[in-house]
Design a protein around this motif. Structure first.
Motif, PDB file in Angstrom:
ATOM      1  N   GLY A   1      31.207  84.638 103.953  1.00  0.00           N
ATOM      2  CA  GLY A   1      31.616  84.981 102.595  1.00  0.00           C
ATOM      3  C   GLY A   1      31.160  86.394 102.262  1.00  0.00           C
ATOM      4  N   ALA A   2      31.713  86.933 101.193  1.00  0.00           N
ATOM      5  CA  ALA A   2      31.431  88.333 100.841  1.00  0.00           C
ATOM      6  C   ALA A   2      29.971  88.548 100.454  1.00  0.00           C
ATOM      7  CB  ALA A   2      32.341  88.786  99.718  1.00  0.00           C
ATOM      8  N   THR A   3      29.373  87.588  99.774  1.00  0.00           N
ATOM      9  CA  THR A   3      27.991  87.783  99.336  1.00  0.00           C
ATOM     10  C   THR A   3      26.994  87.631 100.470  1.00  0.00           C
ATOM     11  OG1 THR A   3      28.723  85.979  97.902  1.00  0.00           O
ATOM     12  CG2 THR A   3      27.029  87.383  97.063  1.00  0.00           C
ATOM     13  N   ARG A   4      27.153  86.635 101.276  1.00  0.00           N
ATOM     14  CA  ARG A   4      26.189  86.369 102.347  1.00  0.00           C
ATOM     15  C   ARG A   4      26.463  87.172 103.611  1.00  0.00           C
ATOM     16  NH1 ARG A   4      24.800  81.200 104.045  1.00  0.00           N
ATOM     17  NH2 ARG A   4      22.990  82.314 104.787  1.00  0.00           N
ATOM     18  N   GLY A   5      27.671  87.704 103.764  1.00  0.00           N
ATOM     19  CA  GLY A   5      27.999  88.473 104.957  1.00  0.00           C
ATOM     20  C   GLY A   5      27.122  89.701 105.132  1.00  0.00           C
ATOM     21  N   GLY A   6      26.960  90.467 104.060  1.00  0.00           N
ATOM     22  CA  GLY A   6      26.092  91.643 104.107  1.00  0.00           C
ATOM     23  C   GLY A   6      24.646  91.264 104.345  1.00  0.00           C
ATOM     24  N   GLU A   7      24.221  90.158 103.730  1.00  0.00           N
ATOM     25  CA  GLU A   7      22.859  89.663 103.922  1.00  0.00           C
ATOM     26  C   GLU A   7      22.623  89.280 105.389  1.00  0.00           C
ATOM     27  OE1 GLU A   7      20.663  85.603 102.687  1.00  0.00           O
ATOM     28  OE2 GLU A   7      21.598  86.696 101.030  1.00  0.00           O
ATOM     29  N   TRP A   8      23.600  88.607 105.984  1.00  0.00           N
ATOM     30  CA  TRP A   8      23.473  88.215 107.386  1.00  0.00           C
ATOM     31  C   TRP A   8      23.360  89.447 108.277  1.00  0.00           C
ATOM     32  CZ3 TRP A   8      26.288  89.044 111.864  1.00  0.00           C
ATOM     33  CH2 TRP A   8      25.904  88.276 112.971  1.00  0.00           C
ATOM     34  N   LEU A   9      24.177  90.453 108.008  1.00  0.00           N
ATOM     35  CA  LEU A   9      24.146  91.673 108.819  1.00  0.00           C
ATOM     36  C   LEU A   9      22.790  92.375 108.741  1.00  0.00           C
ATOM     37  CD1 LEU A   9      27.667  93.139 108.033  1.00  0.00           C
ATOM     38  CD2 LEU A   9      26.870  92.349 110.263  1.00  0.00           C
ATOM     39  N   ARG A  10      22.137  92.309 107.577  1.00  0.00           N
ATOM     40  CA  ARG A  10      20.882  93.023 107.383  1.00  0.00           C
ATOM     41  C   ARG A  10      19.639  92.267 107.846  1.00  0.00           C
ATOM     42  NH1 ARG A  10      22.722  93.976 102.171  1.00  0.00           N
ATOM     43  NH2 ARG A  10      23.580  96.042 101.934  1.00  0.00           N
ATOM     44  N   HIS A  11      19.671  90.934 107.832  1.00  0.00           N
ATOM     45  CA  HIS A  11      18.412  90.198 107.929  1.00  0.00           C
ATOM     46  C   HIS A  11      18.240  89.255 109.104  1.00  0.00           C
ATOM     47  CE1 HIS A  11      17.212  91.813 104.119  1.00  0.00           C
ATOM     48  NE2 HIS A  11      18.335  91.404 103.568  1.00  0.00           N
ATOM     49  N   HIS A  12      19.197  89.034 109.925  1.00  0.00           N
ATOM     50  CA  HIS A  12      19.058  88.045 110.986  1.00  0.00           C
ATOM     51  C   HIS A  12      18.700  88.699 112.316  1.00  0.00           C
ATOM     52  CE1 HIS A  12      19.992  84.311 108.948  1.00  0.00           C
ATOM     53  NE2 HIS A  12      20.633  85.103 108.117  1.00  0.00           N
ATOM     54  N   GLY A  13      17.434  89.110 112.427  1.00  0.00           N
ATOM     55  CA  GLY A  13      16.952  89.776 113.620  1.00  0.00           C
ATOM     56  C   GLY A  13      16.603  88.832 114.759  1.00  0.00           C
ATOM     57  N   ASP A  14      16.617  87.535 114.483  1.00  0.00           N
ATOM     58  CA  ASP A  14      16.270  86.571 115.523  1.00  0.00           C
ATOM     59  C   ASP A  14      17.375  86.424 116.566  1.00  0.00           C
ATOM     60  OD1 ASP A  14      17.739  85.534 113.376  1.00  0.00           O
ATOM     61  OD2 ASP A  14      17.173  83.474 113.856  1.00  0.00           O
ATOM     62  N   ILE A  15      18.566  86.848 116.265  1.00  0.00           N
ATOM     63  CA  ILE A  15      19.705  86.671 117.159  1.00  0.00           C
ATOM     64  C   ILE A  15      19.696  87.691 118.292  1.00  0.00           C
ATOM     65  CG2 ILE A  15      22.225  86.705 117.290  1.00  0.00           C
ATOM     66  CD1 ILE A  15      22.175  85.873 114.305  1.00  0.00           C
ATOM     67  N   PHE A  16      19.376  88.921 117.982  1.00  0.00           N
ATOM     68  CA  PHE A  16      19.463  90.010 118.952  1.00  0.00           C
ATOM     69  C   PHE A  16      18.083  90.567 119.293  1.00  0.00           C
ATOM     70  CE2 PHE A  16      23.538  90.072 116.654  1.00  0.00           C
ATOM     71  CZ  PHE A  16      24.377  89.782 117.703  1.00  0.00           C
ATOM     72  N   ALA A  17      17.172  89.711 119.692  1.00  0.00           N
ATOM     73  CA  ALA A  17      15.828  90.098 120.150  1.00  0.00           C
ATOM     74  C   ALA A  17      15.097  91.001 119.151  1.00  0.00           C
ATOM     75  CB  ALA A  17      15.912  90.757 121.516  1.00  0.00           C
ATOM     76  N   GLY A  18      15.093  90.594 117.908  1.00  0.00           N
ATOM     77  CA  GLY A  18      14.354  91.331 116.896  1.00  0.00           C
ATOM     78  C   GLY A  18      15.133  92.407 116.175  1.00  0.00           C
TER      79      GLY A  18
END
Length: 109
Positions: free
Chosen positions: A62-79
């Motif tokens: 979704g538009a609101t959580r998409g930007g949040e996901w891009l900024r904060h989910h460092g666990d996916i790509f080794a930090g």
């Protein structure tokens, strides 16, 4: 006769998608930066991949959580966050795009 500027149009579409995801202007600039001396093909490839990343982020989160996901989910790509990966080299942007494609396909099925 006016010539259509495809790269300019694509760049403005990506900027609009960045704004819809509430990404800061410096983040958008970094996403669009193909590097010094990049060819028109390299610039177009980067713009198309980033455009797909942003579209998939909206489709999956979704538009609101998409930007949040891009900024904060460092666990996916080794930090590293997906945004950091996408701002790096083209390989990193492709990895983020491919990850989002997998998530999107899982939701669609």
């Amino acid at each position: 006769m006016v010539c259509f500027d495809e790269l300019g149009h694509l760049r403005s579409m990506v900027r609009a998608r960045c704004a819809s995801l509430d990404l800061h202007e410096d983040e958008a600039d970094s996403l669009l930066d193909a590097g010094l001396g990049a060819s028109a093909n390299a610039i177009e490839t980067r713009l198309r991949i980033v455009d797909e990343i942003l579209m998939l982020a909206v489709a999956v989160f979704g538009a609101t959580r998409g930007g949040e996901w891009l900024r904060h989910h460092g666990d996916i790509f080794a930090g590293r966050t997906p945004l950091d990966m996408a701002m790096g080299n083209l390989c990193g942007a492709r990895r983020v795009r491919d990850h989002l494609r997998i998530l999107h396909d899982a939701l669609v099925d």
